[in-house]
Design a protein around this motif. Structure first.
Motif, PDB file in Angstrom:
ATOM      1  N   MET A   4       0.438  12.377   4.956  1.00 18.77           N
ATOM      2  CA  MET A   4       1.583  12.012   4.149  1.00 18.77           C
ATOM      3  C   MET A   4       2.774  11.712   5.056  1.00 18.77           C
ATOM      4  N   ALA A   5       3.611  10.805   4.612  1.00 15.08           N
ATOM      5  CA  ALA A   5       4.768  10.405   5.403  1.00 15.08           C
ATOM      6  C   ALA A   5       5.791  11.540   5.484  1.00 15.08           C
ATOM      7  N   ASN A   6       6.467  11.615   6.617  1.00 17.08           N
ATOM      8  CA  ASN A   6       7.434  12.692   6.846  1.00 17.08           C
ATOM      9  C   ASN A   6       8.883  12.273   6.638  1.00 17.08           C
ATOM     10  N   HIS A   7       9.146  10.984   6.601  1.00 17.98           N
ATOM     11  CA  HIS A   7      10.528  10.509   6.495  1.00 17.98           C
ATOM     12  C   HIS A   7      10.758   9.845   5.151  1.00 17.98           C
ATOM     13  N   LYS A   8      11.997   9.975   4.676  1.00 19.16           N
ATOM     14  CA  LYS A   8      12.362   9.341   3.409  1.00 19.16           C
ATOM     15  C   LYS A   8      12.137   7.831   3.462  1.00 19.16           C
ATOM     16  N   SER A  21      10.066   6.128   5.287  1.00 20.98           N
ATOM     17  CA  SER A  21       8.653   5.724   5.286  1.00 20.98           C
ATOM     18  C   SER A  21       8.043   5.896   3.897  1.00 20.98           C
ATOM     19  N   VAL A  22       8.503   6.885   3.149  1.00 18.10           N
ATOM     20  CA  VAL A  22       8.036   7.049   1.774  1.00 18.10           C
ATOM     21  C   VAL A  22       8.476   5.852   0.941  1.00 18.10           C
ATOM     22  N   ARG A  55       9.208   2.881   2.103  1.00 15.80           N
ATOM     23  CA  ARG A  55       8.476   1.713   2.602  1.00 15.80           C
ATOM     24  C   ARG A  55       7.080   1.649   1.966  1.00 15.80           C
ATOM     25  N   ILE A  56       6.435   2.792   1.811  1.00 19.72           N
ATOM     26  CA  ILE A  56       5.106   2.844   1.179  1.00 19.72           C
ATOM     27  C   ILE A  56       5.196   2.364  -0.269  1.00 19.72           C
ATOM     28  N   ARG A  57       6.227   2.830  -0.990  1.00 20.86           N
ATOM     29  CA  ARG A  57       6.436   2.393  -2.377  1.00 20.86           C
ATOM     30  C   ARG A  57       6.656   0.889  -2.448  1.00 20.86           C
ATOM     31  N   GLN A  58       7.506   0.383  -1.561  1.00 15.00           N
ATOM     32  CA  GLN A  58       7.810  -1.051  -1.556  1.00 15.00           C
ATOM     33  C   GLN A  58       6.571  -1.878  -1.238  1.00 15.00           C
ATOM     34  N   THR A  59       5.783  -1.412  -0.288  1.00 14.76           N
ATOM     35  CA  THR A  59       4.578  -2.124   0.116  1.00 14.76           C
ATOM     36  C   THR A  59       3.596  -2.230  -1.046  1.00 14.76           C
ATOM     37  N   LYS A  60       3.442  -1.131  -1.788  1.00 18.03           N
ATOM     38  CA  LYS A  60       2.551  -1.131  -2.953  1.00 18.03           C
ATOM     39  C   LYS A  60       2.987  -2.164  -3.973  1.00 18.03           C
TER      40      LYS A  60
END
Length: 84
Positions: free
Chosen positions: A1-5, A7-8, A10-15
């Motif tokens: 799981m991502a550790n930084h806000k 990166s979290v 960025r994961i949402r945006q990528t999806k």
């Protein structure tokens, strides 16, 4: 799981972007498939500009590569010219 806000986020945006891009790529593939299936030249000539516009837009927004768009447009033009 991502550790930084960030990166979290960025994961949402990528999806979201992936889902958006898949939709438009699939729509384009269906339009190309429909055009290739046509046997009536007049109908194909009418449909070609809309498919061409769609390919150009997708290439412009980097959903597909510009050379791929060019190759598809070229093959569709050849297909239409071969129709009787």
């Amino acid at each position: 799981m991502a550790n930084h806000k960030s990166s979290v986020k960025r994961i949402r945006q990528t999806k979201t972007k992936t889902l958006h891009n898949k939709y438009y790529a699939k729509t384009m593939r269906n339009a190309v498939r429909k055009l290739r299936a046509l046997t009536d030249k007049e109908e194909a000539v009418k449909m070609y500009p809309s498919v061409q516009k769609m390919l150009d837009k997708l290439a412009k927004t980097n959903i597909i590569h510009k050379n791929k768009a060019a190759n598809i447009k070229s093959s569709l033009a050849n297909h239409i010219n071969k129709l009787g």
